[in-house]
Design an enzyme around this catalytic site. Structure first.
Site, PDB file in Angstrom:
ATOM      1  N   CYS A  48      -2.083  -0.136  -3.324  1.00 36.45           N
ATOM      2  CA  CYS A  48      -2.409  -1.546  -3.076  1.00 36.45           C
ATOM      3  C   CYS A  48      -1.155  -2.416  -3.189  1.00 36.45           C
ATOM      4  O   CYS A  48      -0.941  -3.323  -2.379  1.00 36.45           O
ATOM      5  CB  CYS A  48      -3.478  -2.027  -4.050  1.00 36.45           C
ATOM      6  SG  CYS A  48      -5.056  -1.165  -3.857  1.00 36.45           S
ATOM      7  N   THR A  49      -0.327  -2.139  -4.180  1.00 41.26           N
ATOM      8  CA  THR A  49       0.918  -2.889  -4.332  1.00 41.26           C
ATOM      9  C   THR A  49       1.824  -2.642  -3.135  1.00 41.26           C
ATOM     10  O   THR A  49       2.385  -3.590  -2.562  1.00 41.26           O
ATOM     11  CB  THR A  49       1.619  -2.499  -5.646  1.00 41.26           C
ATOM     12  OG1 THR A  49       0.748  -2.809  -6.745  1.00 41.26           O
ATOM     13  CG2 THR A  49       2.934  -3.238  -5.816  1.00 41.26           C
TER      14      THR A  49
END
Length: 159
Positions: A48-49
């Site tokens: 996600c990052t």
């Protein structure tokens, strides 16, 4: 789940911008420009990052097309503000804390073995100025990132 050509489900939700504001999709569409909704399972996680940072790295291309990019997750707006700050994200992150948007878009998934339920499948929807879904990508594998070139091309077609 909305398909290409369907009207995008409207919503009003908290928007993390460094502050906490409110966003209503239909009101943002009044600007006459496409909107990218990039759903992700959870802030402060590896893929996600990487995904949100990749959208940040490509933000100038989306801005050149007058498109707005928003990340969407179940995280609180306060956690999303910290996530934005730690990763230098210049676009807003929408907090779907109550899972309403995720349900409306039909993209909920569970990590039952971890006791985590109702987070967003990694998904990208491009909504054109008329409020219609111009592009849809949904992954059942949370470890797979979207094809960013494909998203950008969809925005260009929708602009």
């Amino acid at each position: 789940m909305p398909e290409i050509g369907d009207t995008a489900p409207d919503f009003t939700a908290p928007l993390a911008t460094g502050d906490v504001e409110s966003i209503t999709l239909s009101e943002r569409l009044e600007d006459g420009a496409p909107i990218v909704l990039a759903f992700f399972p959870g802030a402060f996680t590896g893929v996600c990052t990487t995904e949100m940072c990749t959208f940040q790295d490509r933000l100038a291309s989306f801005n050149d097309l007058d498109a707005s990019v928003y990340g969407v997750s179940r995280d609180s707006p306060f956690a999303l503000n910290e996530f934005r700050e730690q990763n230098g994200l210049e676009f807003g992150l929408i907090s779907d804390f109550n899972q309403e948007i995720i349900d409306d878009y039909g993209i909920a998934m569970d990590f039952a073995d971890l006791g985590v339920y109702g987070v967003a499948k990694r998904s990208v929807f491009v909504v054109d100025a008329d409020g219609e879904i111009a592009y849809s990508w949904v992954s059942d594998d949370p470890g797979v990132e979207p094809d960013y070139d494909e998203v950008e091309a969809a925005v260009e077609d929708a602009a």
